[in-house]
Scaffold this motif. Structure first.
Motif, PDB file in Angstrom:
ATOM      1  N   ILE A  28      -1.024 -10.772  44.605  1.00 41.33           N
ATOM      2  CA  ILE A  28      -1.481 -11.984  45.110  1.00 41.33           C
ATOM      3  C   ILE A  28      -0.603 -12.955  44.686  1.00 41.33           C
ATOM      4  CG2 ILE A  28      -3.385 -13.563  44.498  1.00 41.33           C
ATOM      5  CD1 ILE A  28      -3.865  -9.841  43.528  1.00 41.33           C
ATOM      6  N   GLU A  29      -0.509 -13.858  45.943  1.00 40.09           N
ATOM      7  CA  GLU A  29       0.519 -15.241  45.596  1.00 40.09           C
ATOM      8  C   GLU A  29      -0.486 -16.466  45.969  1.00 40.09           C
ATOM      9  OE1 GLU A  29       4.822 -17.050  46.823  1.00 40.09           O
ATOM     10  OE2 GLU A  29       4.242 -15.414  47.631  1.00 40.09           O
ATOM     11  N   ASP A  30      -0.806 -17.306  44.922  1.00 36.89           N
ATOM     12  CA  ASP A  30      -1.670 -18.570  44.986  1.00 36.89           C
ATOM     13  C   ASP A  30      -2.819 -17.783  45.418  1.00 36.89           C
ATOM     14  OD1 ASP A  30       0.297 -20.166  44.332  1.00 36.89           O
ATOM     15  OD2 ASP A  30       1.166 -20.351  46.188  1.00 36.89           O
ATOM     16  N   ASP A  31      -3.319 -18.459  46.599  1.00 36.93           N
ATOM     17  CA  ASP A  31      -4.885 -17.882  47.079  1.00 36.93           C
ATOM     18  C   ASP A  31      -4.914 -16.911  48.038  1.00 36.93           C
ATOM     19  OD1 ASP A  31      -3.634 -19.582  49.065  1.00 36.93           O
ATOM     20  OD2 ASP A  31      -5.442 -20.917  49.421  1.00 36.93           O
ATOM     21  N   VAL A  32      -3.724 -16.229  48.313  1.00 38.80           N
ATOM     22  CA  VAL A  32      -3.621 -15.132  49.215  1.00 38.80           C
ATOM     23  C   VAL A  32      -3.309 -13.834  48.956  1.00 38.80           C
ATOM     24  CG1 VAL A  32      -2.459 -14.543  51.655  1.00 38.80           C
ATOM     25  CG2 VAL A  32      -3.212 -16.887  51.182  1.00 38.80           C
ATOM     26  N   ILE A  33      -3.847 -12.653  49.298  1.00 36.88           N
ATOM     27  CA  ILE A  33      -3.335 -11.416  49.196  1.00 36.88           C
ATOM     28  C   ILE A  33      -2.120 -11.057  50.083  1.00 36.88           C
ATOM     29  CG2 ILE A  33      -3.906  -9.035  49.407  1.00 36.88           C
ATOM     30  CD1 ILE A  33      -6.977  -9.845  49.248  1.00 36.88           C
ATOM     31  N   LYS A  34      -1.152 -10.858  49.399  1.00 35.18           N
ATOM     32  CA  LYS A  34       0.275 -10.520  50.190  1.00 35.18           C
ATOM     33  C   LYS A  34       0.578  -9.174  50.453  1.00 35.18           C
ATOM     34  CE  LYS A  34       1.897 -14.733  50.305  1.00 35.18           C
ATOM     35  NZ  LYS A  34       2.095 -15.427  51.758  1.00 35.18           N
ATOM     36  N   TYR A  35      -0.215  -8.172  49.560  1.00 36.28           N
ATOM     37  CA  TYR A  35       0.166  -6.672  49.960  1.00 36.28           C
ATOM     38  C   TYR A  35      -0.953  -5.830  49.324  1.00 36.28           C
ATOM     39  CZ  TYR A  35       2.407  -2.251  48.864  1.00 36.28           C
ATOM     40  OH  TYR A  35       2.711  -0.628  48.747  1.00 36.28           O
ATOM     41  N   VAL A  36      -1.333  -4.786  49.865  1.00 36.09           N
ATOM     42  CA  VAL A  36      -2.160  -3.860  49.297  1.00 36.09           C
ATOM     43  C   VAL A  36      -1.561  -2.518  49.771  1.00 36.09           C
ATOM     44  CG1 VAL A  36      -4.484  -2.848  49.105  1.00 36.09           C
ATOM     45  CG2 VAL A  36      -4.399  -5.282  49.666  1.00 36.09           C
ATOM     46  N   GLY A  37      -1.314  -1.687  48.666  1.00 38.68           N
ATOM     47  CA  GLY A  37      -0.649  -0.423  48.909  1.00 38.68           C
ATOM     48  C   GLY A  37      -0.574   0.471  48.009  1.00 38.68           C
ATOM     49  N   GLU A  38      -0.127   1.953  48.328  1.00 38.55           N
ATOM     50  CA  GLU A  38      -0.196   2.938  47.222  1.00 38.55           C
ATOM     51  C   GLU A  38       1.243   2.848  46.388  1.00 38.55           C
ATOM     52  OE1 GLU A  38      -0.278   6.620  49.382  1.00 38.55           O
ATOM     53  OE2 GLU A  38      -2.399   6.145  49.909  1.00 38.55           O
ATOM     54  N   SER A  39       2.217   2.303  46.760  1.00 41.10           N
ATOM     55  CA  SER A  39       3.766   2.014  46.089  1.00 41.10           C
ATOM     56  C   SER A  39       3.666   0.633  45.534  1.00 41.10           C
ATOM     57  CB  SER A  39       4.777   2.608  46.729  1.00 41.10           C
ATOM     58  OG  SER A  39       4.945   1.826  47.994  1.00 41.10           O
ATOM     59  N   CYS A  40       4.420   0.099  44.665  1.00 40.95           N
ATOM     60  CA  CYS A  40       4.852  -1.030  44.123  1.00 40.95           C
ATOM     61  C   CYS A  40       5.631  -1.937  45.220  1.00 40.95           C
ATOM     62  CB  CYS A  40       5.461  -1.076  42.873  1.00 40.95           C
ATOM     63  SG  CYS A  40       5.751  -2.691  42.203  1.00 40.95           S
ATOM     64  N   PRO A  41       5.042  -2.980  45.614  1.00 43.68           N
ATOM     65  CA  PRO A  41       5.853  -3.579  46.698  1.00 43.68           C
ATOM     66  C   PRO A  41       7.371  -3.733  46.266  1.00 43.68           C
ATOM     67  CG  PRO A  41       4.357  -5.089  45.759  1.00 43.68           C
ATOM     68  CD  PRO A  41       3.814  -3.832  44.989  1.00 43.68           C
ATOM     69  N   GLU A  42       8.424  -3.592  47.150  1.00 42.36           N
ATOM     70  CA  GLU A  42       9.629  -3.885  47.000  1.00 42.36           C
ATOM     71  C   GLU A  42      10.127  -5.116  46.213  1.00 42.36           C
ATOM     72  OE1 GLU A  42      14.254  -3.066  49.252  1.00 42.36           O
ATOM     73  OE2 GLU A  42      11.942  -2.543  50.107  1.00 42.36           O
TER      74      GLU A  42
END
Length: 432
Positions: A28-42
């Motif tokens: 999550i960055e500020d008020d927005v979801i940036k990523y949802v996934g099984e692995s940690c975002p790079e």
């Protein structure tokens, strides 16, 4: 100052085709979801992290029809037919409502909704500046409108229309974008045709959607036929109501022709199973509506006719009653019922950026505590959320990226004061 944070070790309800739930990470960055996934975002391995172990993260629930201030009348008139309930119990009391009553009644409802996992609600009522003020203070998201009954002299009608227009102008896009507005004549049976047409024109002028009650009871439909020679959906189409993006509440008593009209005009329906059952209004033809391509969402209606604002209950009722009425156990499966309370809710109230856990969506989400007996065994989290879970399982709530409920307590509102003031308002209504 920008804030970025990561939920790790969580279980996330994504409701994607072929994959309803994933285990992993959400950024999550500020008020927005940036990523949802099984692995940690790079590149985010060192980002501030929140441990989601033992929690089920879901989109916040979306309540697409209600009258928040009516929580002050919870339990005041039960087990009555709709028109009698309205004319003998509700309308006389509501006529006494002050702006202060609306403020504390709405506060009571928003508190209940937030703690119960609802992050967005639609509200049609009077003294709407007070409702907007509560939304602004609480951190919730809302779609608000000044509802208007047209059974009054023309000068009063004009005043109500002007109030509705001014409210929409003043509040649309306010509270960091958490408030959007609509135009809302109360219903075809309480609003003369010319009054409805003025609301339609105002909605065009302001580029806003429309909302109204429609076909809640058989008696209401018959009254429409007696007064105007036609059924409500046909009547509203003739008045141009569906020339704007529209959502109608209830839609219980519809013919095949009316369902086709709603589908053709892309009109959404807010299904209110709890309120409709309690008032014996009937059971909406949800499967037929969905088959025709109509977006069906869920609403509680006001707490005076429900008598709670529990969207988990509405999701569960939607999954259960249509099976019972149709004799088809596959009617409204669990994932479809949950979509009615989330994704379809957002679509119904014309919000493109909430209702889902996905990159680019607003960070409106809830966390349920799954370390409880009724979540075990961990077979199917969608099934558990629909058939087993309830508002008391909600541990944390975020709206627009900001936490508003922490460990079951609402951190943006004074719960003790709200309970006290709401009780005082009810006692004041009785004494007036």
């Amino acid at each position: 100052m920008s804030r970025k944070w990561l939920i790790k070790n969580g279980t996330f309800v994504v409701l994607e085709p072929g994959q309803s739930v994933i285990k992993g990470y959400m950024l999550i960055e500020d008020d927005v979801i940036k990523y949802v996934g099984e692995s940690c975002p790079e590149g985010e391995e060192e980002t501030e992290a929140f441990d989601g172990s033992g929690l089920l993260f879901s989109p916040g629930l979306i309540n697409t029809h209600g009258h928040a201030a009516m929580s002050l009348l919870r339990g005041y008139g039960d087990d009555m037919e709709l028109q009698t309930w309205l004319q003998e119990k509700m309308w006389p009391m509501e006529a006494k409502f002050t702006s202060n009553d609306v403020y504390w009644g709405t506060s009571l409802s928003v508190l209940e909704m937030l703690k119960g996992g609802t992050t967005t609600f639609l509200d049609m009522y009077d003294h709407m500046d007070q409702v907007a003020k509560v939304v602004q203070e609480s951190g919730m998201r809302a779609v608000l409108m000044r509802g208007a009954i047209g059974l009054c002299p023309e000068d009063v009608q004009q005043m109500k229309l002007e109030e509705a227009v001014q409210f929409a102008k003043d509040w649309h896009g306010q509270a960091d974008g958490r408030i959007t507005t609509m135009m809302s004549p109360h219903s075809p049976y309480t609003c003369p045709p010319a009054f409805i047409e003025k609301f339609v024109q105002a909605a065009h002028d302001l580029d806003l959607p429309l909302h109204t009650h429609m076909s809640e009871t058989a008696a209401e439909v018959q009254q429409n036929i007696n007064d105007y020679g036609t059924r409500p959906a046909i009547h509203l189409e003739k008045l141009g109501f569906f020339s704007r993006p529209s959502i109608v509440a209830h839609g219980v008593h519809l013919t095949d022709e009316e369902i086709e009209i709603l589908a053709r005009n892309k009109v959404a329906v807010s299904h209110n199973p709890g309120s409709n059952l309690k008032l014996a209004s009937g059971v909406a033809r949800v499967m037929d509506l969905q088959k025709a391509g109509v977006v069906v969402s869920l609403g509680t209606d006001g707490a005076a006719s429900n008598n709670n604002l529990d969207m988990f209950e509405e999701v569960r009722l939607a999954a259960l009653i249509h099976k019972g009425v149709s004799g088809d156990p596959t009617a409204v499966p669990a994932d479809e019922a949950l979509k009615m309370g989330t994704i379809y809710g957002a679509q119904s109230v014309y919000l493109q950026n909430t209702g889902r856990l996905a990159a680019g969506m607003k960070a409106d989400f809830i966390a349920l505590d799954t370390d409880q007996a009724h979540f075990v065994p961990y077979t199917d989290f969608i099934s558990h959320m629909v058939y087993s879970a309830g508002p008391k399982d909600v541990k944390h709530v975020w709206v627009n990226g900001a936490q508003v409920v922490k460990n079951g307590s609402c951190i943006t509102m004074d719960e003790e004061r709200i309970r006290r003031e709401a009780q005082a308002c009810f006692e004041g209504l009785l004494s007036r």
